[in-house]
Design a protein around this motif. Structure first.
Motif, PDB file in Angstrom:
ATOM      1  N   LEU A 205       1.365  -1.154  -0.107  1.00 26.47           N
ATOM      2  CA  LEU A 205      -0.129  -0.127   0.047  1.00 26.47           C
ATOM      3  C   LEU A 205       0.762   1.120   0.163  1.00 26.47           C
ATOM      4  O   LEU A 205       1.642   1.336   1.104  1.00 26.47           O
ATOM      5  N   ARG A 206       0.915   2.274  -0.616  1.00 26.61           N
ATOM      6  CA  ARG A 206       1.532   3.363  -0.133  1.00 26.61           C
ATOM      7  C   ARG A 206       0.635   4.407  -0.855  1.00 26.61           C
ATOM      8  O   ARG A 206      -0.499   4.431  -1.943  1.00 26.61           O
ATOM      9  N   THR A 207       1.194   5.811  -0.424  1.00 29.51           N
ATOM     10  CA  THR A 207       0.090   7.106  -0.750  1.00 29.51           C
ATOM     11  C   THR A 207       1.056   7.890  -1.566  1.00 29.51           C
ATOM     12  O   THR A 207       1.776   7.930  -0.937  1.00 29.51           O
ATOM     13  N   VAL A 208       0.453   8.245  -2.272  1.00 25.06           N
ATOM     14  CA  VAL A 208       1.479   9.317  -3.392  1.00 25.06           C
ATOM     15  C   VAL A 208       0.993  10.709  -3.190  1.00 25.06           C
ATOM     16  O   VAL A 208       2.731  11.018  -3.200  1.00 25.06           O
ATOM     17  N   ASP A 209       0.148  11.168  -2.709  1.00 27.66           N
ATOM     18  CA  ASP A 209      -0.377  12.686  -2.768  1.00 27.66           C
ATOM     19  C   ASP A 209      -0.788  13.277  -1.102  1.00 27.66           C
ATOM     20  O   ASP A 209      -1.392  12.420  -0.464  1.00 27.66           O
ATOM     21  N   ALA A 210      -0.859  14.265  -1.710  1.00 24.29           N
ATOM     22  CA  ALA A 210      -2.525  14.901  -0.462  1.00 24.29           C
ATOM     23  C   ALA A 210      -4.016  14.781  -1.392  1.00 24.29           C
ATOM     24  O   ALA A 210      -4.464  16.163  -0.733  1.00 24.29           O
ATOM     25  N   ALA A 211      -4.276  14.592  -2.313  1.00 24.80           N
ATOM     26  CA  ALA A 211      -5.321  14.993  -3.140  1.00 24.80           C
ATOM     27  C   ALA A 211      -6.613  14.439  -2.631  1.00 24.80           C
ATOM     28  O   ALA A 211      -6.783  13.548  -1.765  1.00 24.80           O
ATOM     29  N   ALA A 212      -7.195  15.731  -2.125  1.00 28.47           N
ATOM     30  CA  ALA A 212      -8.725  15.806  -1.748  1.00 28.47           C
ATOM     31  C   ALA A 212      -9.266  14.549  -2.970  1.00 28.47           C
ATOM     32  O   ALA A 212      -9.317  14.849  -4.073  1.00 28.47           O
ATOM     33  N   PRO A 213     -10.143  13.496  -1.948  1.00 26.98           N
ATOM     34  CA  PRO A 213     -11.238  12.722  -2.499  1.00 26.98           C
ATOM     35  C   PRO A 213     -12.616  13.421  -3.118  1.00 26.98           C
ATOM     36  O   PRO A 213     -13.103  14.361  -3.089  1.00 26.98           O
ATOM     37  N   ARG A 214     -13.021  12.665  -4.489  1.00 23.57           N
ATOM     38  CA  ARG A 214     -14.468  13.346  -4.510  1.00 23.57           C
ATOM     39  C   ARG A 214     -15.115  12.651  -3.408  1.00 23.57           C
ATOM     40  O   ARG A 214     -15.465  11.905  -2.812  1.00 23.57           O
ATOM     41  N   PRO A 215     -16.499  13.740  -2.839  1.00 24.53           N
ATOM     42  CA  PRO A 215     -17.150  13.335  -2.229  1.00 24.53           C
ATOM     43  C   PRO A 215     -18.022  12.641  -2.583  1.00 24.53           C
ATOM     44  O   PRO A 215     -18.372  12.979  -3.428  1.00 24.53           O
ATOM     45  N   LEU A 216     -18.649  12.559  -0.982  1.00 28.04           N
ATOM     46  CA  LEU A 216     -19.505  11.199  -1.009  1.00 28.04           C
ATOM     47  C   LEU A 216     -20.490  11.467  -0.275  1.00 28.04           C
ATOM     48  O   LEU A 216     -20.560  11.336   0.561  1.00 28.04           O
ATOM     49  N   ALA A 217     -21.818  10.919  -0.823  1.00 33.04           N
ATOM     50  CA  ALA A 217     -22.997  11.571   0.336  1.00 33.04           C
ATOM     51  C   ALA A 217     -23.267   9.916   0.272  1.00 33.04           C
ATOM     52  O   ALA A 217     -23.033   8.802   0.529  1.00 33.04           O
ATOM     53  N   PRO A 218     -24.580  10.275   1.500  1.00 32.58           N
ATOM     54  CA  PRO A 218     -25.044   9.200   2.096  1.00 32.58           C
ATOM     55  C   PRO A 218     -25.624   8.836   0.938  1.00 32.58           C
ATOM     56  O   PRO A 218     -25.830   8.889   0.444  1.00 32.58           O
ATOM     57  N   ALA A 219     -25.089   6.917   1.835  1.00 30.40           N
ATOM     58  CA  ALA A 219     -26.137   5.877   0.683  1.00 30.40           C
ATOM     59  C   ALA A 219     -25.814   4.589   1.420  1.00 30.40           C
ATOM     60  O   ALA A 219     -25.326   4.907   2.637  1.00 30.40           O
ATOM     61  N   GLU A 220     -27.149   3.606   1.411  1.00 35.54           N
ATOM     62  CA  GLU A 220     -27.395   2.775   2.003  1.00 35.54           C
ATOM     63  C   GLU A 220     -25.589   1.263   1.832  1.00 35.54           C
ATOM     64  O   GLU A 220     -25.534   0.872   2.485  1.00 35.54           O
ATOM     65  N   LEU A 221     -25.568   1.502   0.155  1.00 32.61           N
ATOM     66  CA  LEU A 221     -24.436   0.545  -0.080  1.00 32.61           C
ATOM     67  C   LEU A 221     -22.997   1.154   0.269  1.00 32.61           C
ATOM     68  O   LEU A 221     -23.503   2.299  -0.253  1.00 32.61           O
ATOM     69  N   PRO A 222     -21.896   0.489   0.636  1.00 31.89           N
ATOM     70  CA  PRO A 222     -20.807   1.612   1.089  1.00 31.89           C
ATOM     71  C   PRO A 222     -20.715   1.907  -0.294  1.00 31.89           C
ATOM     72  O   PRO A 222     -19.114   2.974  -0.473  1.00 31.89           O
ATOM     73  N   ALA A 223     -20.105   1.156  -1.269  1.00 32.33           N
ATOM     74  CA  ALA A 223     -19.642   1.651  -2.892  1.00 32.33           C
ATOM     75  C   ALA A 223     -20.538   2.729  -2.995  1.00 32.33           C
ATOM     76  O   ALA A 223     -20.067   3.161  -4.894  1.00 32.33           O
ATOM     77  N   ALA A 224     -21.972   2.499  -3.175  1.00 32.53           N
ATOM     78  CA  ALA A 224     -22.735   3.311  -4.153  1.00 32.53           C
ATOM     79  C   ALA A 224     -21.575   4.684  -4.483  1.00 32.53           C
ATOM     80  O   ALA A 224     -21.070   5.526  -3.599  1.00 32.53           O
ATOM     81  N   GLY A 225     -21.791   4.838  -5.635  1.00 36.23           N
ATOM     82  CA  GLY A 225     -21.909   6.045  -6.330  1.00 36.23           C
ATOM     83  C   GLY A 225     -19.645   6.104  -6.742  1.00 36.23           C
ATOM     84  O   GLY A 225     -19.174   7.034  -7.834  1.00 36.23           O
ATOM     85  N   ILE A 226     -19.409   5.320  -6.320  1.00 33.28           N
ATOM     86  CA  ILE A 226     -18.070   4.926  -7.363  1.00 33.28           C
ATOM     87  C   ILE A 226     -17.943   4.536  -8.790  1.00 33.28           C
ATOM     88  O   ILE A 226     -18.676   3.478  -8.465  1.00 33.28           O
ATOM     89  N   ARG A 227     -17.088   4.897  -8.954  1.00 35.26           N
ATOM     90  CA  ARG A 227     -16.887   4.496 -10.509  1.00 35.26           C
ATOM     91  C   ARG A 227     -15.456   3.824 -10.381  1.00 35.26           C
ATOM     92  O   ARG A 227     -13.817   4.251 -10.237  1.00 35.26           O
ATOM     93  N   VAL A 228     -16.026   2.707 -10.941  1.00 35.97           N
ATOM     94  CA  VAL A 228     -14.736   2.202 -11.312  1.00 35.97           C
ATOM     95  C   VAL A 228     -13.850   0.910 -11.809  1.00 35.97           C
ATOM     96  O   VAL A 228     -14.859   0.647 -12.921  1.00 35.97           O
ATOM     97  N   LEU A 229     -13.129   1.392 -12.716  1.00 42.07           N
ATOM     98  CA  LEU A 229     -12.821   1.045 -14.072  1.00 42.07           C
ATOM     99  C   LEU A 229     -12.398  -0.601 -14.273  1.00 42.07           C
ATOM    100  O   LEU A 229     -11.020  -0.565 -13.381  1.00 42.07           O
ATOM    101  N   ASP A 230     -11.687  -1.767 -14.475  1.00 46.32           N
ATOM    102  CA  ASP A 230     -11.768  -2.975 -14.638  1.00 46.32           C
ATOM    103  C   ASP A 230     -11.113  -3.400 -16.053  1.00 46.32           C
ATOM    104  O   ASP A 230     -11.356  -3.474 -16.420  1.00 46.32           O
ATOM    105  N   LEU A 231      -9.630  -3.601 -15.609  1.00 49.52           N
ATOM    106  CA  LEU A 231      -9.226  -4.365 -16.847  1.00 49.52           C
ATOM    107  C   LEU A 231      -8.285  -5.048 -16.011  1.00 49.52           C
ATOM    108  O   LEU A 231      -7.162  -5.003 -16.013  1.00 49.52           O
ATOM    109  N   THR A 232      -9.121  -6.754 -16.023  1.00 51.38           N
ATOM    110  CA  THR A 232      -8.738  -7.457 -15.105  1.00 51.38           C
ATOM    111  C   THR A 232      -9.554  -8.044 -16.212  1.00 51.38           C
ATOM    112  O   THR A 232     -10.544  -8.701 -16.959  1.00 51.38           O
ATOM    113  N   ARG A 233      -9.421  -9.545 -15.811  1.00 51.37           N
ATOM    114  CA  ARG A 233      -9.805 -11.395 -16.120  1.00 51.37           C
ATOM    115  C   ARG A 233      -9.070 -12.168 -15.522  1.00 51.37           C
ATOM    116  O   ARG A 233      -8.576 -12.373 -14.759  1.00 51.37           O
TER     117      ARG A 233
END
Length: 481
Positions: A205-233
């Motif tokens: 695990l590595r933290t690279v900088d101090a960039a602020a994350p995109r704010p997330l609104a309250p939600a029932e599901l923990p990853a709701a609103g998160i966008r994931v690009l999946d380059l896996t097989r």
């Protein structure tokens, strides 16, 4: 058995990440050791570990190695990470996590339980498997047509070669010779090796900088609103992103048009996700990908180290132009040493790291784990690491994240880091195991009627199924929902 596979591991310790998890706090008493290993490797606070418990049958995933303990620990770590992020988004306390070992065992062989309109998929092609050589054993992986063709080309065999002809050819050659010829041809074959003193990290695990994350609104599901690009097989990466989709993320899988996926594999791991095809070497497709990346929160890749660098996806370059991103890399053999750039799959890592030798039959034929446990376990660890990174970014530790995992790292943990039995003072649970309890049917998919394993996460409010079945591989528009 003579060691003919991986070179001796480099005794030089791997360099520490530039910025990683804080030193671990003392563990609460009574905590499951492997769960603590996984949670600590992901930087999780030790104070949450006493919220984890297990129930359900102990007689699952039988093996000489502690596969059951690995499997339940990785699911427990993922469940706890999901509960932690859910609590952060709702403002409440982190709830108890209770993981059912039967659900875990069923999910860890999800590809075997899958039925597509009643048909059972074929897991391994005829030229994939163990083969006796002139001096030992060899494991091949030829499920994809291009890997099969390369294997036959490396051996000088005709394109219509079947298992009998391949077996006869391999009996005449040393395992290491075939291994290296296959590697040079871009094929996949690994000599079966004895267990080795190979110690690799479970996660980096590595933290690279101090960039602020995109704010997330309250939600029932923990990853709701998160966008994931999946380059896996195949399994490990897709299991990770399938899990993030379960938890509400908008997951878009991106594949090159000229590298088709096995439809049966996608039918198993494509739940909750969408799938598109883009050729990053084509300027118009690359521009579309960059637009997706510009508003993505997570990128998960599972190509060989350096394979995506030409497209601006080397981690440091990527995070410099997309601050705040959680960038995840997965490979087969680890991130240092002479094998770090080689192709690999779970079955080959089992062979090369000594698992196949530990699980060997009485007649000396190499054995296998009761599940593709390196794949599935690493998949849940990746999902857990992403969830933890999202939590940390929003609870006082902002910054882009670079996370690295390997199947060999999970194999090293299984071989060296997990005791074979749980607390000897705890009586085993002899509850019978019936996988039907954790299998369901989904109608109306593009593949037809699917009978499949339910997700195994265990925390209050955890989804019991995905919001959508898999669509056909590569047929979705390259846009966010």
């Amino acid at each position: 058995m003579t060691d003919r596979s991986l070179p001796a591991p480099d005794p030089t310790p791997a360099p520490a990440p530039a910025s990683g998890p804080a030193p671990a706090d003392p563990l609460p008493s009574g905590v499951d050791g492997p769960t603590a290993d996984a949670w600590t490797a992901l930087g999780g606070p030790a104070a949450l570990l006493d919220r984890v418990s297990f129930h359900g049958p102990d007689s699952v995933l039988p093996s000489r190695l502690p596969v059951r303990r690995l499997a339940r620990a990785t699911v427990a770590a993922c469940s706890l990470a999901a509960a932690e992020l859910a609590a952060q988004r709702s403002g409440g306390p982190v709830p108890e996590v209770r993981v059912d070992q039967g659900a875990v065992a069923t999910a860890f062989v999800s590809e075997r339980h899958l039925r597509i309109d009643g048909r059972a998929p074929v897991s391994f092609a005829p030229l994939s498997g163990f083969w006796q050589t002139a001096d030992g054993w060899l494991r091949t992986h030829a499920n994809y047509p291009h890997h099969r063709d390369r294997l036959l080309t490396a051996l000088g065999l005709p394109a219509d070669t079947g298992p009998e002809r391949l077996a006869a050819e391999l009996r005449e050659q040393p395992a290491a010779t075939v291994q290296e010829r296959a590697y040079a041809a871009g094929a996949l074959a690994v000599a079966v090796a004895p267990p080795r003193e190979l110690v690799l990290p479970l996660a980096e695990l590595r933290t690279v900088d101090a960039a602020a994350p995109r704010p997330l609104a309250p939600a029932e599901l923990p990853a709701a609103g998160i966008r994931v690009l999946d380059l896996t097989r195949v399994i490990a990466g897709p299991v990770a992103t399938r899990t993030l989709a379960l938890l509400g993320a908008d997951v878009l899988r991106v594949d090159p048009p000229r590298m088709p996926e096995a439809e049966d594999a996608h039918a198993d791991t494509g739940f909750g996700k969408r799938s598109t095809r883009l050729d990053l070497a084509v300027p118009t497709d690359r521009a579309v990908f960059e637009e997706l990346l510009a508003t993505a929160d997570v990128l998960v890749t599972a190509y060989r180290p350096g394979a995506l660098d030409a497209y601006g996806l080397a981690p440091d370059e990527l995070l410099a132009r997309r601050p705040g991103l959680v960038a995840v890399e997965l490979n087969a053999w680890g991130w240092t040493g002479p094998w770090s750039g080689r192709r690999g799959f779970d079955s080959l890592v089992q062979a090369g790291c000594g698992i196949a030798a530990v699980e060997a039959a009485a007649d000396g034929r190499p054995g296998v784990l009761p599940a593709q446990a390196l794949d599935h376990g690493t998949g849940y660890l990746i999902a857990a690491g992403v969830l933890r990174a999202l939590t940390e970014q929003r609870t006082g530790r902002p910054g882009s994240r670079h996370l690295r995992y390997s199947l060999a790292g999970t194999a090293s943990w299984l071989l060296r880091g997990i005791a074979p039995t749980a607390d000897p003072h705890v009586l085993p649970n002899d509850e019978p195991y019936d996988p039907a309890r954790w299998i369901t049917d989904t109608a109306g998919s593009d593949y037809g009627r699917l009978r499949h394993a339910r997700p195994p996460l265990g925390y209050p409010g955890a989804p019991t199924d995905w919001s959508r079945p898999p669509g056909r591989w590569g047929t979705d528009a390259p846009v966010w929902r």
